[in-house]
Each structure stands twice: as C-alpha cells, then as structure tokens.
Design a protein around this motif. Structure first.
Motif, PDB file in Angstrom:
ATOM      1  N   THR A  47     -11.063  -0.778  -1.246  1.00  0.00           N
ATOM      2  CA  THR A  47     -10.033  -0.792  -2.276  1.00  0.00           C
ATOM      3  C   THR A  47     -10.194  -2.012  -3.170  1.00  0.00           C
ATOM      4  O   THR A  47     -10.236  -3.140  -2.688  1.00  0.00           O
ATOM      5  CB  THR A  47      -8.630  -0.803  -1.638  1.00  0.00           C
ATOM      6  N   ASP A  48     -10.280  -1.761  -4.451  1.00  0.00           N
ATOM      7  CA  ASP A  48     -10.356  -2.859  -5.419  1.00  0.00           C
ATOM      8  C   ASP A  48      -8.975  -3.214  -5.948  1.00  0.00           C
ATOM      9  O   ASP A  48      -8.666  -4.386  -6.163  1.00  0.00           O
ATOM     10  CB  ASP A  48     -11.276  -2.469  -6.575  1.00  0.00           C
ATOM     11  N   TRP A  49      -8.135  -2.187  -6.138  1.00  0.00           N
ATOM     12  CA  TRP A  49      -6.817  -2.442  -6.717  1.00  0.00           C
ATOM     13  C   TRP A  49      -5.871  -1.299  -6.385  1.00  0.00           C
ATOM     14  O   TRP A  49      -6.275  -0.138  -6.307  1.00  0.00           O
ATOM     15  CB  TRP A  49      -6.943  -2.589  -8.235  1.00  0.00           C
ATOM     16  N   LYS A  50      -4.602  -1.654  -6.165  1.00  0.00           N
ATOM     17  CA  LYS A  50      -3.528  -0.685  -6.009  1.00  0.00           C
ATOM     18  C   LYS A  50      -2.332  -1.168  -6.823  1.00  0.00           C
ATOM     19  O   LYS A  50      -2.088  -2.375  -6.923  1.00  0.00           O
ATOM     20  CB  LYS A  50      -3.119  -0.547  -4.539  1.00  0.00           C
ATOM     21  N   PRO A  51      -1.560  -0.233  -7.381  1.00  0.00           N
ATOM     22  CA  PRO A  51      -0.385  -0.664  -8.144  1.00  0.00           C
ATOM     23  C   PRO A  51       0.688  -1.209  -7.219  1.00  0.00           C
ATOM     24  O   PRO A  51       0.858  -0.726  -6.092  1.00  0.00           O
ATOM     25  CB  PRO A  51       0.074   0.617  -8.851  1.00  0.00           C
ATOM     26  N   ASN A  52       1.360  -2.207  -7.687  1.00  0.00           N
ATOM     27  CA  ASN A  52       2.479  -2.788  -6.927  1.00  0.00           C
ATOM     28  C   ASN A  52       3.745  -2.047  -7.340  1.00  0.00           C
ATOM     29  O   ASN A  52       4.564  -2.542  -8.116  1.00  0.00           O
ATOM     30  CB  ASN A  52       2.587  -4.284  -7.212  1.00  0.00           C
ATOM     31  N   ILE A  79      -7.814   2.216  -7.088  1.00  0.00           N
ATOM     32  CA  ILE A  79      -9.145   2.061  -7.671  1.00  0.00           C
ATOM     33  C   ILE A  79     -10.051   1.506  -6.584  1.00  0.00           C
ATOM     34  O   ILE A  79      -9.776   0.436  -6.031  1.00  0.00           O
ATOM     35  CB  ILE A  79      -9.133   1.147  -8.899  1.00  0.00           C
ATOM     36  N   LYS A  80     -11.125   2.223  -6.294  1.00  0.00           N
ATOM     37  CA  LYS A  80     -12.039   1.837  -5.218  1.00  0.00           C
ATOM     38  C   LYS A  80     -13.343   1.299  -5.796  1.00  0.00           C
ATOM     39  O   LYS A  80     -13.769   1.705  -6.876  1.00  0.00           O
ATOM     40  CB  LYS A  80     -12.347   3.031  -4.314  1.00  0.00           C
ATOM     41  N   ASN A  81     -13.966   0.403  -5.036  1.00  0.00           N
ATOM     42  CA  ASN A  81     -15.291  -0.092  -5.390  1.00  0.00           C
ATOM     43  C   ASN A  81     -16.347   0.928  -5.000  1.00  0.00           C
ATOM     44  O   ASN A  81     -16.067   1.945  -4.361  1.00  0.00           O
ATOM     45  CB  ASN A  81     -15.558  -1.431  -4.684  1.00  0.00           C
ATOM     46  N   ILE A 105     -11.647   6.129  -9.364  1.00  0.00           N
ATOM     47  CA  ILE A 105     -10.252   6.002  -9.770  1.00  0.00           C
ATOM     48  C   ILE A 105      -9.494   7.205  -9.223  1.00  0.00           C
ATOM     49  O   ILE A 105      -9.701   8.338  -9.654  1.00  0.00           O
ATOM     50  CB  ILE A 105     -10.127   5.920 -11.297  1.00  0.00           C
ATOM     51  N   VAL A 106      -8.625   6.942  -8.269  1.00  0.00           N
ATOM     52  CA  VAL A 106      -7.823   7.992  -7.643  1.00  0.00           C
ATOM     53  C   VAL A 106      -6.526   8.116  -8.432  1.00  0.00           C
ATOM     54  O   VAL A 106      -5.710   7.190  -8.449  1.00  0.00           O
ATOM     55  CB  VAL A 106      -7.531   7.661  -6.169  1.00  0.00           C
ATOM     56  N   THR A 107      -6.329   9.252  -9.088  1.00  0.00           N
ATOM     57  CA  THR A 107      -5.144   9.453  -9.908  1.00  0.00           C
ATOM     58  C   THR A 107      -4.010  10.038  -9.076  1.00  0.00           C
ATOM     59  O   THR A 107      -4.187  10.395  -7.906  1.00  0.00           O
ATOM     60  CB  THR A 107      -5.457  10.402 -11.079  1.00  0.00           C
ATOM     61  N   THR A 108      -2.862  10.158  -9.685  1.00  0.00           N
ATOM     62  CA  THR A 108      -1.701  10.766  -9.025  1.00  0.00           C
ATOM     63  C   THR A 108      -1.642  12.271  -9.271  1.00  0.00           C
ATOM     64  O   THR A 108      -0.754  12.950  -8.741  1.00  0.00           O
ATOM     65  CB  THR A 108      -0.401  10.131  -9.541  1.00  0.00           C
ATOM     66  N   PHE A 109      -2.581  12.791 -10.042  1.00  0.00           N
ATOM     67  CA  PHE A 109      -2.541  14.205 -10.422  1.00  0.00           C
ATOM     68  C   PHE A 109      -2.973  15.078  -9.251  1.00  0.00           C
ATOM     69  O   PHE A 109      -4.044  14.873  -8.668  1.00  0.00           O
ATOM     70  CB  PHE A 109      -3.453  14.470 -11.623  1.00  0.00           C
ATOM     71  N   TYR A 150      -8.722  13.641  -8.344  1.00  0.00           N
ATOM     72  CA  TYR A 150      -7.328  14.024  -8.134  1.00  0.00           C
ATOM     73  C   TYR A 150      -6.731  13.130  -7.046  1.00  0.00           C
ATOM     74  O   TYR A 150      -7.403  12.241  -6.498  1.00  0.00           O
ATOM     75  CB  TYR A 150      -7.229  15.494  -7.754  1.00  0.00           C
ATOM     76  N   ASP A 151      -5.485  13.380  -6.687  1.00  0.00           N
ATOM     77  CA  ASP A 151      -4.790  12.503  -5.742  1.00  0.00           C
ATOM     78  C   ASP A 151      -5.372  12.532  -4.343  1.00  0.00           C
ATOM     79  O   ASP A 151      -5.057  11.653  -3.521  1.00  0.00           O
ATOM     80  CB  ASP A 151      -3.301  12.856  -5.683  1.00  0.00           C
ATOM     81  N   ASP A 152      -6.248  13.499  -4.044  1.00  0.00           N
ATOM     82  CA  ASP A 152      -6.857  13.530  -2.718  1.00  0.00           C
ATOM     83  C   ASP A 152      -7.969  12.498  -2.562  1.00  0.00           C
ATOM     84  O   ASP A 152      -8.456  12.239  -1.459  1.00  0.00           O
ATOM     85  CB  ASP A 152      -7.381  14.927  -2.392  1.00  0.00           C
ATOM     86  N   GLY A 153      -8.417  11.891  -3.665  1.00  0.00           N
ATOM     87  CA  GLY A 153      -9.430  10.862  -3.611  1.00  0.00           C
ATOM     88  C   GLY A 153     -10.846  11.378  -3.453  1.00  0.00           C
ATOM     89  O   GLY A 153     -11.787  10.571  -3.389  1.00  0.00           O
ATOM     90  N   SER A 154     -11.038  12.675  -3.399  1.00  0.00           N
ATOM     91  CA  SER A 154     -12.381  13.220  -3.174  1.00  0.00           C
ATOM     92  C   SER A 154     -12.809  14.244  -4.220  1.00  0.00           C
ATOM     93  O   SER A 154     -14.003  14.401  -4.471  1.00  0.00           O
ATOM     94  CB  SER A 154     -12.461  13.861  -1.779  1.00  0.00           C
TER      95      SER A 154
END
Length: 1010
Positions: A766-771, A759-761, A551-555, A291-295
């Motif tokens: 951090t591997d990627w973040k949306p621009n 998206i974290k390794n 994968i940290v979603t916005t949900f 979820y959006d909390d990343g954990s």
C-alpha cells in the motif's frame, strides 16, 4: 623519607635541594651541611635556610635578612634590637605577640625551632588560643578556639618525636596498604586539624584545602583508579551543570561530525549509479485502474509512446526553448541549483511536499527514478546523481537524455513523440520559435495543459487551460528573446500566431472506461489540492506511468452495470433516435454509500464527458432540504405554518417588499396555497413558502448549512445567499448532491466523497489510503427530522414523488424532486435553431432531478440537455422528450432512480433490505404561526389520504389555491412515468401540454412542481 629528598620536611640530614634541614631552605633538620641543629641557633651555608646564617635564615645570630630569631636581620623573628615585625625575640622582644612555641631559655632564639617538628617559637599562648599538651609540654600544638573538639595529642611536636609524613608519603602509604600510626583522628582530615586563624582570619596550614572541601560538599566525587573516555555526565559538577557539555566536548563532536559527513558524502558520490534513457524505457511500468475488488482492471495508463532521437536531430531552437522555459543557466551550472536545494530543504523541514530540482539535470534524474517516492533520501540521491552527471557528462548528452525522457502530455514521452502528438510534425521539422516554445511550455504542467484540448473535459475547463498554456507560451518566447536566444524580429514573428494543435488520436477505451478514469484523475487532483500534506501520489506521477501504481477505485462493476441498465430502460430506450434534439440529452446517476462516503456506482452519459461527477446542472428544489435542515437547527418544528401565497413578495405587503430588497419575484406554478405546514410545503414543493422560510432563518444560515454538507464555491457554480438559493438556481454535480444528502441518511454524520480506496505500489504494498473520517455535519435529531419531512414527498398522495414505493418495492424512502427553469434570452438571440425547438420559448425547464435515499444507500439522478455549437456546449430546455411536453423530476428522473434502487435489491449486498428510519423527537420544537381555529375559506386545506403532515389542531392536507387561474390539485393524481404526466390534470407528476405547430395554443394544462 630522608633529608636527601628535595622537599623533605624536618627529616634526617641530607643534601637534597630544598630538603628541610639539610639542603637549601632546610627547615629545622638534624645537623648537616649548612644547617643548625636548633632553630634559632647560628647557621651558615644554607640559602634561606630556616635556622641558618644566610639571608632570610630563621634564627640567625645577626646576618640573615628576615632571619627568624636573628639579632640584626630585617624582619627578624625574635631579634633583640631594631627588629621589624620581630616575633617573640629576646632583649625586650620576648613578650612580643605571635611568638610560637613555649618560652625559650635562649633569649636570642625567640623560638625553639631546632628539635621540635615545625615548632613555632616557644612563646606564650596568644589570647584566645588553646595549647594542647599543656603549657609546660614542649612541642605543644596550638589550635584556634573554633575547634573545641580537637583531640589532645601530647608530645606530638615534642623534640625527638616521630616526624609527620608528607602528603606524598600519606598517598603512597594508602596505595601500598602500609600500616602506621594514624596521623589524624578517625573521620578527621588534614584541613580539619588546622582551623581558621584568629590572627588574620585565614586557615592555618591547610585551611585553604578545608574550605575547598566545604565548597565541594555535595558534588560528585571524581573517581580515581580509572579513566573515562567520555566524561558525561561530567564529574565534579552538580545539578544541571553536569549535563552541560564542555567546550572541549562540543568541539570534539563537531569535528567528528564534520569528518563523518565528509565520509558519507564521498561514499554516496562514489556508489551512486547514473540512469540512462534506455534503462528508464526498459523498466517503465504501467498504472492500472481497477474496480473496488482491486483485481479487475478497467483502464491502464503509462504504455509509453516514446521515440528516442539523437541530439543532432533536435534543432537548436528547440534546445534553446527548453533552456528558456526551464533552466537558463543550463550551459554553466554544475548540474544542481544551490538555491533550489535550500528551498527544498526548507520545505522538507516545514513538512511541505518536496519540490523537484530546478535544473534540467535534476529534472532528468527525477524522471529516471521510477518509484517517484517523495522522500528525503530520494531527494539526496537526486542531488548526488545530478552532481555526478554534471562532472562526467557533456551538456549535449544531458540535453539529449532529458528531451528523450520528459513527459509532454497526450501520452507522449520525449520530444519526438510530443512533436507528432501535438503538432503533427517530426522534431527535425520544428524550426519556428513559436512551435519550439509551445512544446517547451508543455513540460511545466503537461497533464493540466492537456485538458485544454481534451474532449472529456467541460468547455469551461478546456477554455481555462488553453488560456493558461497561451500565457506560458508567450512567457517562454519573451525569455528566449531576453536571453539572446532569438532576435527581436524572430520574436515578433513568433508571437504573432499561436501554433495549430492537431486533434488528439482516438483511443480504444469505451466511453464508460474513459469516464471512470477521468473521474479518478479529477478526484485525485482535487484531493491533493485540498490536502497538500496527504502524500497522495501526484497526478503527473500517475499519468507518467513511472510508478507502476494500481489504483483501486470505489466503483463496483456490478452496480455500475445496474446504473447503466436503469438509465437505458427508463429513458434512453424511449428516445427518438432520428431526432437530433433527443440525442443531446445527458442523464446522470450517482450512488453513494452513506456509511463510508464512497461513490459505489454512477452513470455519466454516452460521451467521454462524465455528467455524474463533472457535469454541473441546476438542482432545483432538491436544495429545499438544506433550508429544512437550517430551520430545524433553529428549533422550528416541521408542523409550523408558513405562507404559501404567490407571488413573493406579496403585493401590498410592505414587510415582504422590504425583505425582497430588489430580488425578482418568485411564483408558484400551481398558484397560492395559503397558510400550510412545513411538511405540506415540502410534499407539494411550494416555492414561495420556502422563500419565506429561508428568509426567516436567514439566507446566510442556509448557505452555511450547504457549506457544512460539502457544497461550496469550489465544486458548485452560482452559489449566492439570496432568496433564490433555496430554489436551487446554482449548478452542482449529482455526485456532490448525493454526498450532501448522505448526511441525512446517516443521522447527520457525513463522510467526504471518496472515489479511490487505495493506491498500491508495483510490489503490491500500500502506497496510500484516504483518511476517511466522518464529521457530524448535523445534529442527529435534525437529520432525522429532515428525513421524516422528506418522506412526505414520496408517501403523501399530493407529494411530488408519490408512487416511488410502488416502483421500488421499498417503504422507507425519503427524497426530493427538483425542476429548474432557465433564461431563454441567450437562445433566442444567438441560437435561433435551438430556440425553435423550445416552441419559441414555451419550454423552459433547465434540468430535472430526484435525490433520494434509504438508510443504506443514497442516489441522485439528474437529466439535462446540452448541444455542441461549434465547440461550445449550449444548454437547452430538457422538455418535450420525444414530444412528451414538459419534463419534471417526478416524470423523468424519479423512474430512473426507482429502477436503480429496485435492481440494487437483487444484489444480495449490504444495500439490500428495507430498514426503517430512526424516529426524530420533535416534541420540544416550536410550532410557529399556528392559524386560528376557524381559518378563512381560502386557506382551508383538504385532508390528504396520505400520511398526515399537520400539527395538532392544524390542517393535515393541502390548502386550496386562491388563484382561479390555476387548477386545483387532484388528490387522486398518479404520476405516469416519463410520458403519461399526471392523470386527472394535476399533481406532482406534471401534465402534457399540446403545442400547435405555429406556437403554443393556450396555457399549459400541466401543474409544474419544483
């Protein structure tokens, strides 16, 4: 320096070769072997001695060829008879030009070259010459007239005077610091002393050196006393030339670079390690979705379903199928493809995503690199490992390792697991070329080909990827036959029947978890396609589990639960569980944060398929907001008037008939409205008024506004710039509609729809973040005017969503209801049992919507009905839910929306509160089609007790319909949520018809709003 030096000039006598005066070619030295003390005297023994008797002797009495001062030599200088070019000779030659020195007392000599240091004949001055030291001074120096500042050095060349030092002596003296009489005046150089000659234009003595010094003026002077190993910038060069490397330097660096490259290649090849299938399996990592909390993890991927087999257990036909599908030169290539390497290098230089290796060996190496980082260094490692494997492994071992690690989709890794997952067989049982070609075809796009048999995908997507896989399967079979791997008879038999695919094994994940996971995967796939250089990890890398991603979603977990609760309370709990027709309803909700574009919550239905992000249904009149925005962009005031007469085109109106241009007529379910304002037309959702408005601003411009807000042919179906565009007959998902309306909520600024925050390794980095950057999709005043107009829908008593404020407890709400209809011919002809449920075509509502927002949160709700008929999803009317009659956006979707927004007020989050919308400035907009002060009775509006929406001097309420067959809307209509319809028989909520068992008894009593 004595006369014994090889190049002595005018020194004491000696025996050195070419000594001047003593040796060969001696020049006027003291008496010695082969020399004469006087220039112009007899001399013997010196070859070419100057003043000797040998040929070219200078001053020879008569024997020297070219003797200088001789009496009989050819070209004798100063000879008395038969002279060729005689210089100052006696016997009639004493007056010749070019005599050097003072007049000689010896007519035979013609020049006093014995005792004088470099005296050049004692001849009178040449016209134009200047003789320093006076005409009567022996050894005077002659200077050309261009050097008037030449210092006089009397006695410089006088007989017996000090000899002048050579250049070598001068340099030695300068290095040793020896003192002596200066040869030149201060600031004077050797070339300065001897100016240009008046005789032939060339410099005398060292005139050439002077000119070289002049050419070098301004250039960097090369330093002496030390040596630079790298002469750059280059000395002796001026300007840009000093920075241009010489050929020698370029060649040296190229050679050094070549040997350095050879060394690096050798080092890399020697140190690189070869992975194995066992090491890959032991270090494999799973991908986590949070979820959006990343954990808080809601799904995982990459729990490997892998079964390793020996090459002896893999049938040859399977090996040949892989060769035909992926690498026809596998048995002969060195492990790499040089053409593939060049293609990959070009893509890297051009900034395109790196391509994988084209050989099986390179593909195996890529699979073995668990990070899957798309970098140039990783690509180089891949090449060297492939080369090393090609030199150290047998082809059978490479084939074995490859088939035990490659991903086949359906969470199957390796050919054994894939054979069971897709065909329900062990790999040893795969003997048919058809089955082998099927498995080999999956390797190309395992994730996408899996969609063809994925129940979470919509039917159109399943059908498309099934067709794509069948096409590739046929191509692999054709390759097998053309490469000589199977016979023509085997090919014909295999191509006759496509393999039977077994049903995918069930999962322990809930429908909601599968929906969230599928939504993220679809979003990543779409984002990567739209942004090829974004460097987002590919879906194949994520599904393979090799990256160990998080994968940290916005949900948001809490908001997701509230969305589910709202749907459950306002719809699902009221369905008839025993009626299969009711059980095929698919409600969907999508909530977007207008300030970030993030999809914070959704409800996608009760099955694996996500109706909030994947499902596309007709949005109906929610599309009218885009026509409003287009009109306001053209400076049309919301207080302008538009005809609400029904139908469109109006019979007898030639202008509208021409505008229709073959479009089918459009009607209002509640009859004609006459001339009404845009505000009133929006509140009452008058179809014909909006068709006329969209025609006025042009359908093309309305389509452009829709595209600007993120809805296009890539994420919607059936978009066409015609009269029905504003009525929402196309199909789009609730998430996409929520994203489009978010621009209204954020004053025209719109963020792209985001479903992944980060998206974290595997190490947490951090591997990627949306621009995610907003675009100003609409002018702020245009967006604010749209919002103000949409508030009439929720606040006016004749608005189709009146009552929303009471249900939510919020006063600042803007939105639009939507109700779409559908064609019943297909149901009637192909699915009579479904058609019977519609009361023989009486109910025709395709979908019902409400799309609304506050300044802090936007949410869209859509409800539709779909029935699975032998694997095909068939849309059926959404009406008659639990026998309630017609369905409307206000009666079905609005209650769900209101409940969700009310629940969100209790979250103590950024979405709580009831701030006011910004007030637009409409004073400069043009009010068009203002009616006369005394309008006709049929067009006279009745004043609404709600918020006025008329312009100055114009009506502020709803016009009375002119068609008697349609009931008059009631100003006191209060929608009864879901089942009550509209009390009093009119209004935006819709009534409740009572069909008979045999069909429809009479006309429906409801007023249908779109």
């Amino acid at each position: 320096m004595g006369g014994d030096h090889e190049y002595g000039r005018g020194d004491a006598s000696g025996d050195g070769s070419r000594s001047y005066g003593g040796g060969r070619r001696g020049y006027g030295s003291q008496p010695g072997e082969g020399e004469n003390p006087a220039s112009g005297a007899d001399q013997g023994g010196a070859d070419r001695g100057y003043g000797g008797s040998a040929p070219r002797g200078y001053g020879d009495p008569g024997q020297g060829d070219r003797g200088y001062g001789a009496s009989g030599g050819s070209r004798g200088y100063g000879q008395d008879s038969g002279s060729d070019r005689g210089y100052g000779g006696a016997g009639g030659g004493s007056g010749d030009s070019r005599g050097y020195g003072q007049p000689s007392v010896d007519p035979q000599a013609g020049g006093h070259r014995g005792s004088s240091h470099r005296a050049r004949g004692q001849q009178g001055p040449i016209p134009g010459e200047i003789v320093y030291g006076g005409a009567g001074v022996p050894g005077g120096t002659r200077q050309m007239p261009s050097f008037p500042d030449q210092p006089t050095r009397a006695g410089e060349d006088a007989p017996g005077g000090p000899g002048r030092r050579s250049r070598i002596e001068e340099r030695r003296a300068a290095r040793s610091g020896a003192e002596g009489t200066p040869e030149y005046a201060p600031g004077q150089g050797r070339s300065d002393r001897y100016g240009p000659s008046a005789i032939d234009g060339r410099g005398t003595r060292n005139g050439a050196g002077r000119r070289a010094a002049e050419r070098a003026a301004g250039r960097p002077v090369k330093k002496t006393g030390y040596h630079r190993y790298f002469d750059y910038p280059r000395t002796g060069m001026a300007g840009w030339r000093q920075f241009v490397p010489s050929i020698k330097q370029v060649s040296s660096f190229m050679l050094a670079g070549f040997f350095l490259l050879i060394g690096l290649v050798a080092y890399e090849y020697a140190t690189v390690q070869i992975p194995t299938a066992e090491s890959l399996a032991s270090t494999a990592q799973v991908t986590n979705f949070t979820y959006d909390d990343g954990s808080t993890t809601f799904a995982t991927m990459g729990s490997k379903n892998r079964q390793t087999v020996n090459i002896s257990q893999i049938p040859p036909v399977m090996q040949n199928a892989i060769i035909a599908a992926e690498d026809k030169t596998f048995r002969t290539n060195p492990g790499i493809s040089y053409t593939g390497m060049i293609r990959s290098f070009i893509n890297d230089v051009e900034g395109k995503p790196l391509q994988g290796g084209s050989t099986l060996t390179q593909q195996f190496v890529k699979n073995a690199y668990l990070t899957q980082n798309q970098t140039f260094s990783r690509k180089m490692d891949e090449i060297f490992i492939a080369l090393k494997i090609g030199h150290t492994w047998t082809k059978d071992r490479v084939m074995q390792e490859y088939l035990n690690t490659v991903f086949f989709g359906r969470n199957s890794y390796g050919v054994e697991a894939a054979s069971k997952a897709w065909l329900g067989k062990d790999i040893s049982q795969i003997t048919s070329p058809s089955d082998a070609a099927f498995l080999a075809s999956l390797v190309n796009e395992p994730t996408n080909f899996s969609k063809g048999w994925d129940s979470t995908e919509d039917p159109a997507t399943q059908q498309y990827w099934q067709g794509q896989l069948k096409t590739r399967w046929g191509a692999v079979l054709q390759n097998m036959q053309s490469y000589g791997l199977i016979s023509q008879a085997d090919y014909t038999a295999a191509a006759a029947k496509f393999p039977a695919v077994v049903t995918q094994a069930s999962t322990t994940e809930t429908a909601e978890q599968q929906q969230m996971q599928q939504a993220v995967k679809n979003w990543i796939d779409s984002y990567a396609a739209a942004n090829p250089n974004s460097n987002i990890p590919s879906l194949s890398d994520i599904e393979s589990g090799s990256g160990g991603y998080t994968i940290v979603t916005t949900f948001n977990q809490k908001y997701m639960a509230l969305a589910k609760q709202a749907v459950q309370d306002q719809l699902l709990s009221k369905l008839n569980n025993k009626d299969w027709y009711d059980q095929n309803l698919y409600p969907a909700l999508a909530a977007v944060d207008p300030t970030t574009g993030e999809l914070v919550a959704f409800y996608g239905g009760t099955t694996q398929y996500n109706w909030a992000t994947q499902g596309q249904v007709q949005p109906g009149s929610t599309f009218k907001a885009f026509t409003l925005a287009t009109a306001f962009k053209q400076n049309i005031s919301p207080d302008s008037y538009i005809s609400g007469d029904s139908p469109w085109p109006k019979p007898g109106d030639t202008t509208e008939q021409q505008q229709a241009a073959g479009d089918p007529p459009v009607k209002n379910d509640d009859g004609s409205h006459g001339m009404i304002t845009i505000n009133t037309a929006t509140a009452a959702s008058v179809n014909t008024a909006f068709v006329r408005l969209s025609n006025q601003v042009t359908y093309k411009d309305v389509m452009q506004t829709i595209n600007d807000l993120g809805i296009n042919s890539k994420n919607a179906q059936g978009l066409a710039d015609n009269a029905r565009l504003t009525l929402g007959i196309s199909a789009v998902s609730p998430a996409r509609m929520a994203s489009a309306y978010s621009a209204f909520a954020d004053n025209g600024a719109q963020y792209p729809l985001i479903e992944v925050k980060e998206i974290k390794n595997s190490d947490g980095s951090t591997d990627w973040k949306p621009n995610a950057r907003p675009t100003q999709a609409l002018d702020p005043n245009v967006a604010e005017t749209v919002t103000q107009t949409l508030t009439h829908v929720t606040q006016d008593k004749d608005g189709t969503a009146y009552g929303a404020s009471d249900q939510t407890g919020l006063q600042n709400i803007a939105g639009k209801t939507g109700t779409s209809t559908m064609d019943m011919n297909t149901l009637q002809q192909k699915y009579p049992d479904i058609y019977d449920k519609t009361q023989n075509g009486y109910f025709t509502t395709a979908a019902v919507w409400f799309n609304g927002y506050t300044p802090k949160l936007e949410a869209a709700v859509a409800v539709s009905r779909w029935i699975n008929e032998k694997g095909t999803m068939i849309q059926a009317p959404v009406d008659n839910i639990n026998g309630s009659g017609f369905s409307f956006g206000a009666s079905v979707s609005l209650p769900i929306w209101s409940e969700f927004m009310k629940l969100m007020q209790g979250t103590n989050s950024k979405f709580t509160g009831d701030p006011a919308f910004p007030a637009p400035n409409t004073s400069t907009m043009q009010i068009q089609n203002s009616p006369s002060a005394s309008p006709s009775a049929s067009a006279s509006p009745t004043k609404s007790s709600g918020k006025g929406h008329g312009g100055p001097g114009g009506p502020s309420g709803t016009a009375t319909p002119t068609e008697s067959s349609s009931p008059t809307p009631s100003s006191t209509c209060t929608p009864q949520f879901l089942f009550g319809g509209c009390q009093g028989g009119g209004g935006g909520g819709g009534g409740t018809p009572t069909p008979s068992a045999s069909g429809v008894s009479g006309s429906p009593t409801a007023i249908r709003k779109h």
